[in-house]
Design an enzyme around this catalytic site. Structure first.
Site, PDB file in Angstrom:
ATOM      1  N   CYS B 113     -54.809  -4.273  20.586  1.00 55.71           N
ATOM      2  CA  CYS B 113     -55.622  -4.665  21.723  1.00 55.71           C
ATOM      3  C   CYS B 113     -56.550  -3.504  22.031  1.00 55.71           C
ATOM      4  O   CYS B 113     -56.488  -2.458  21.396  1.00 55.71           O
ATOM      5  CB  CYS B 113     -54.760  -5.008  22.940  1.00 55.71           C
ATOM      6  SG  CYS B 113     -53.795  -3.620  23.529  1.00 55.71           S
ATOM      7  N   CYS B 116     -55.271   0.073  22.412  1.00 57.85           N
ATOM      8  CA  CYS B 116     -55.022   0.859  21.203  1.00 57.85           C
ATOM      9  C   CYS B 116     -56.275   1.643  20.840  1.00 57.85           C
ATOM     10  O   CYS B 116     -56.213   2.814  20.468  1.00 57.85           O
ATOM     11  CB  CYS B 116     -54.675  -0.055  20.024  1.00 57.85           C
ATOM     12  SG  CYS B 116     -53.194  -1.003  20.251  1.00 57.85           S
ATOM     13  N   ASP B 521     -47.508 -24.690  -2.603  1.00 62.46           N
ATOM     14  CA  ASP B 521     -46.866 -23.863  -3.604  1.00 62.46           C
ATOM     15  C   ASP B 521     -45.555 -23.431  -2.981  1.00 62.46           C
ATOM     16  O   ASP B 521     -45.540 -22.924  -1.876  1.00 62.46           O
ATOM     17  CB  ASP B 521     -47.773 -22.678  -3.908  1.00 62.46           C
ATOM     18  CG  ASP B 521     -47.049 -21.627  -4.698  1.00 62.46           C
ATOM     19  OD1 ASP B 521     -46.170 -22.004  -5.473  1.00 62.46           O
ATOM     20  OD2 ASP B 521     -47.354 -20.450  -4.509  1.00 62.46           O
ATOM     21  N   ASP B 713     -49.942 -18.796  -1.909  1.00 60.91           N
ATOM     22  CA  ASP B 713     -49.720 -17.477  -1.324  1.00 60.91           C
ATOM     23  C   ASP B 713     -49.919 -16.328  -2.291  1.00 60.91           C
ATOM     24  O   ASP B 713     -50.031 -15.196  -1.880  1.00 60.91           O
ATOM     25  CB  ASP B 713     -48.336 -17.380  -0.721  1.00 60.91           C
ATOM     26  CG  ASP B 713     -47.283 -17.238  -1.797  1.00 60.91           C
ATOM     27  OD1 ASP B 713     -47.491 -17.796  -2.886  1.00 60.91           O
ATOM     28  OD2 ASP B 713     -46.266 -16.589  -1.553  1.00 60.91           O
ATOM     29  N   ASP B 717     -51.884 -17.934  -7.957  1.00 62.36           N
ATOM     30  CA  ASP B 717     -52.380 -19.243  -7.552  1.00 62.36           C
ATOM     31  C   ASP B 717     -53.892 -19.305  -7.565  1.00 62.36           C
ATOM     32  O   ASP B 717     -54.475 -20.332  -7.286  1.00 62.36           O
ATOM     33  CB  ASP B 717     -51.922 -19.559  -6.123  1.00 62.36           C
ATOM     34  CG  ASP B 717     -50.453 -19.823  -6.077  1.00 62.36           C
ATOM     35  OD1 ASP B 717     -49.918 -20.216  -7.117  1.00 62.36           O
ATOM     36  OD2 ASP B 717     -49.849 -19.634  -5.019  1.00 62.36           O
TER      37      ASP B 717
END
Lengths: 50, 815
Positions: B113, B116, B521, B713, B717
């Site tokens: 945020c 930080c 997947d 992922d 792929d």
């Protein structure tokens, strides 16, 4: 109504001046981060100024 | 916040959460210190060290200001940063401004945020020698100016790391430089046009309102000249992209949307300028400036949405680490931390536990355990022996090991896979051409209509021909039509981003809305991708809970994924005080509890303690079996395996309710794939599919008329992600796949994805409504303009109003 002969050119000059100010502000990076400064203002109170 | 959802239920009954990162404090740990009258407890030494640093710098306001919890600090941040001080390395990211002043950009990780950003800024500003530090929260970057004689780059990086953020030297990419410049230029153009628009309107309105003779001729002339003067920069500067675009289109003989815009602007401006100089006729400066402003406003909003989506992905692009530990000599483990770019073949590097392998190479250590999920989709870590090839991008899941680099940069397996992915992407059907053809047709029609009506009026009433021609150009201006789609898509993209789905291409939403088949997947998309404890069998006299606690205690602190699963299975029990861990890569862990020795790991490894045969045989199970025993015999055995993600069942049910078909493509064993599919009610399953077979499967579906959304992922792929009509990469997946996918799911929740799909479908409806409205508007407005019933200003207002309706309709998507 003669004052308009002064006011209208003046408004043009003013528009250019404002334009120049914004130009400089954009170049200075004032619009690069629109989220961070909102917190920076709140954070800089005296409790941290040690 | 989302990331903490997974620990939510387990953490509910716990006494204390970490003061710094909010994760539960494990029982029996004592990381704490006193401050402001409270005792602050921490989950680990890392968080405690960070909180102490923050308190030591007097920056505790951070805890008051922050809106979300900090990332858990890792204790292993004692990297040797001095390598970044070497002249050869620092030229990459430090710019010398003068002998006493230099500038460096740092890329920050872990900003949650704006507080930080504030914390990092203050921390940097307190490093000796730093003259100014600015953190841009939007781009996650810090710009530091410092005196290079007083402060070294390593001191800057170290300071940021000490307060719990990862900082890396940032080398500005060319692409980003261009993007930043584009943004500023567009903003300047917008401002110039907006300012001129307001002021020109001031001169125009009196002329519209006044009755004949109320404004004297000289005042009127003065106002026209003022209007001309203010419109000049708008035409010359703000409208330049449209004029240039039109010129390019005309040269290529392929008129696009820019042509009628440029023509309308040009004709209106030249005619008005002529009227001004000649002192008679109408002026349309107000129409011109407003038109340019509205057009630029739309473009700016679009650019903002685009860059925001890009930035959220940018720092995910770190599959290959930026620094590596290069060994100094043939003997010993003394090493320098160097940027990966400086590695050359035959360098020997040290890969610490949990780190990413920096390049392809041969293993020199006797044995190492690596998670190769990105390469094979296999969630279980594999064991590699001395001399075997280890791929860059894999994660060291065992203990530290040494490897000799064989291939770097573009030669690595990682790069070649990403290149084949680019080829797949290049094969994708060209939507762009279709869209261009449509707009060319529309634009040609407009131009013909405008020219025809101007010519017709030349015959009827020559004085009005120009005004009517311009009115036709402006009133039909494709604005509403051009805005109808992008605005709805941009707003929808924002709404989806709040659901943790980030679109990387504007058209992705369209494709997601029309998808008829969702292909998943298995690894990591429907399952957790990380082993969970499925079964515990007690073999000794201890209770089940006791066995788990023992195993969890032994596993605690090691980085092996199986150990994480065991630690997760016994989250809130008091762990027995085991100590002196010894980890044997690929075999297991040994620990001491009081006087006895315990072993956790493979059957033969544990049997080495008591020399008894295993009482149970697990034949042919795909799951991982972990044994626990001591000198006296077996204690327990644990079965670990991948389990279905929470919420996956509900998410798939909702997708089916939206009318989608669901498929499962998996590289896993048929049995495993079938088990997952049965659990989720998926009928179309194909197991043991290679990336090429997956791609073929998708192509077959498409040949049968399906529009395929692929949720994957891993990088393996990638070809299939490129083949699908839309590809979605999961947040936990390999970073490179995310960069290439059309959309990225940042959270782990499939429900978020399904909700985003619903938004996409609503967005499609809104786009249709918008297009219908724009079409209806044009059908009414064009005949009116051709009939001479619309002045250029009214045309401009009508155009804007119609655009506003479109935008307002799109805004409904926000909720």
């Amino acid at each position: 109504m003669d004052i308009l002969f002064l006011l209208i050119p003046l408004s043009v000059v003013l528009a250019f001046v404002i334009g120049a100010v914004f130009w400089m502000a954009i170049d200075g990076g004032q619009f690069d981060d629109l989220d961070g400064p909102a917190v920076a203002v709140v954070a800089d109170d005296d409790s941290t100024a040690r | 916040m989302e990331s903490h959802a997974s620990v939510g239920p387990a953490a509910a009954g716990r006494a204390q959460d970490c003061f710094h990162c909010g994760l539960p404090v494990p029982a029996g740990t004592a990381f704490a210190f006193e401050a402001g009258g409270d005792t602050r407890a921490f989950c680990c030494a890392g968080c405690e060290a960070v909180a102490r640093s923050i308190a030591g710098l007097g920056l505790e306001d951070y805890y008051r200001l922050r809106k979300s919890q900090a990332a858990t600090a890792s204790a292993a941040q004692a990297d040797d940063l001095h390598a970044f001080d070497a002249p050869a390395v620092r030229t990459h990211f430090v710019r010398e401004l003068s002998p006493a002043s230099a500038e460096a950009d740092l890329l920050l990780d872990g900003l949650r945020c704006a507080a930080c950003a504030w914390l990092v800024e203050k921390t940097l500003a307190r490093v000796a020698g730093v003259t100014s530090a600015r953190v841009n929260y939007a781009t996650r970057r810090a710009n530091v100016r410092f005196d290079p004689r007083l402060a070294l780059p390593s001191a800057l990086l170290g300071a940021v790391r000490r307060v719990g953020y990862a900082a890396w030297p940032y080398e500005e990419g060319r692409l980003e430089l261009i993007e930043a410049r584009e943004r500023r230029t567009l903003l300047r153009r917008l401002w110039v046009a907006g300012l001129a628009m307001m002021q020109v309107m001031m001169y125009a309105v009196p002329a519209y309102l006044a009755r004949d003779g109320e404004i004297t001729a000289d005042i009127a002339a003065l106002m026209r000249w003022a209007g001309l003067l203010l419109t000049l920069p708008v035409i010359a500067y703000s409208a330049a992209p449209f004029l240039r675009g039109a010129w390019r289109d005309l040269r290529l003989k392929r008129p696009g949307m820019d042509v009628p815009i440029a023509l309308g602007l040009g004709v209106a401006f030249i005619a008005s300028a002529w009227s001004t100089v000649a002192g008679k006729g109408d002026v349309y400066f107000d129409s011109v400036t407003m038109f340019v402003f509205l057009l630029l406003g739309g473009r700016y909003l679009e650019l903002l949405a685009r860059t925001r989506a890009g930035q959220s992905l940018q720092h995910l692009a770190r599959l290959v680490p930026r620094s590596a530990h290069r060994l100094r000599q043939a003997e010993g483990l003394e090493h320098d931390t160097v940027p990966v770019a400086l590695l050359t073949p035959d360098d020997r590097v040290l890969v610490k536990p949990g780190e990413t392998v920096p390049a392809d190479g041969e293993l020199e250590t006797a044995e190492g355990t690596f998670a190769e999920a990105w390469l094979t989709g296999e969630s279980r870590p594999v064991v590699r022996g001395r001399g075997e090839l280890v791929m860059g991008g894999c994660i060291n899941a065992g203990s530290a090991c040494v490897m000799r680099v064989t291939r770097v940069g573009p030669d690595t397996a990682l790069s070649s896979i990403s290149r084949s992915m680019e080829r797949a992407l290049a094969e994708r059907p060209a939507w762009v051409a279709a869209a261009d053809a449509a707009s060319t047709f529309f634009v040609t029609t407009i131009l013909a209509a405008a020219a025809a009506s101007a010519l017709a009026w030349l015959a009827i009433d020559a004085g009005r021909a120009l005004a009517i021609g311009v009115a036709v150009l402006i009133v039909t201006c494709p604005c509403a039509l051009a805005l109808a789609t992008p605005v709805a898509l941009t707003v929808a993209a924002g709404a989806m981003a709040r659901r943790n789905v980030v679109m990387t291409r504007g058209r992705a939403i369209e494709a997601l809305a029309t998808a008829t088949d969702f292909v998943f997947d298995k690894t990591g998309t429907l399952t957790r991708g990380e082993p969970q404890l499925l079964e515990t069998i007690v073999l000794g006299s201890r209770h089940r809970g006791e066995c788990r606690a023992l195993a969890a205690a032994i596993a605690h602190g090691t980085s092996h994924p199986l150990d994480r699963a065991l630690a997760g299975a016994a989250p809130d029990v008091r762990l027995p005080p085991v100590h002196s861990h010894r980890s044997e890569p690929g075999r297991g862990v040994e620990a001491r509890l009081g006087a006895s020795t315990l072993r956790l790991g493979r059957a033969d490894f544990v049997a080495g303690l008591h020399h008894k045969t295993a009482p149970i045989a697990w034949l042919g199970s795909h799951d991982t079996i972990v044994w626990l025993g001591d000198e006296r015999g077996w204690i327990a055995v644990f079965r670990l395996g991948d389990s279905v993600r929470p919420g996956a069942v509900e998410a798939l049910a909702e997708l089916r309710a939206q009318g989608a078909r669901i498929h499962l493509l998996s590289g896993d064993e048929p049995r495993v794939a079938a088990r997952v599919a049965a659990g989720l009610g998926i009928e179309q399953v194909r197991a043991r599919a290679t990336p090429e077979a997956k791609r073929e499967y998708v192509r077959e579906l498409q040949a049968r008329g399906a529009r395929v959304a692929m949720v994957g992922d891993g990088i393996n792929d990638a070809p299939v992600l490129g083949q699908a009509d839309i590809s979605v990469a999961m947040g936990g997946g390999a970073d490179l796949a995310q960069l290439r996918a059309d959309a990225v799911l940042l959270s782990d929740s499939l429900e978020d994805f399904v909700r985003a799909t619903a938004i996409a479908r609503r967005a499609r409806r809104v786009v249709r409504q918008n297009l219908a409205w724009a079409l209806a508007y044009n059908l009414v407005a064009v005949p009116l303009a051709v009939a001479g019933l619309v002045t250029p200003l009214v045309a401009g207002i009508g155009m804007s109003a119609s655009s506003l309706v479109v935008v307002a309709n799109a805004m409904r998507l926000r909720h």
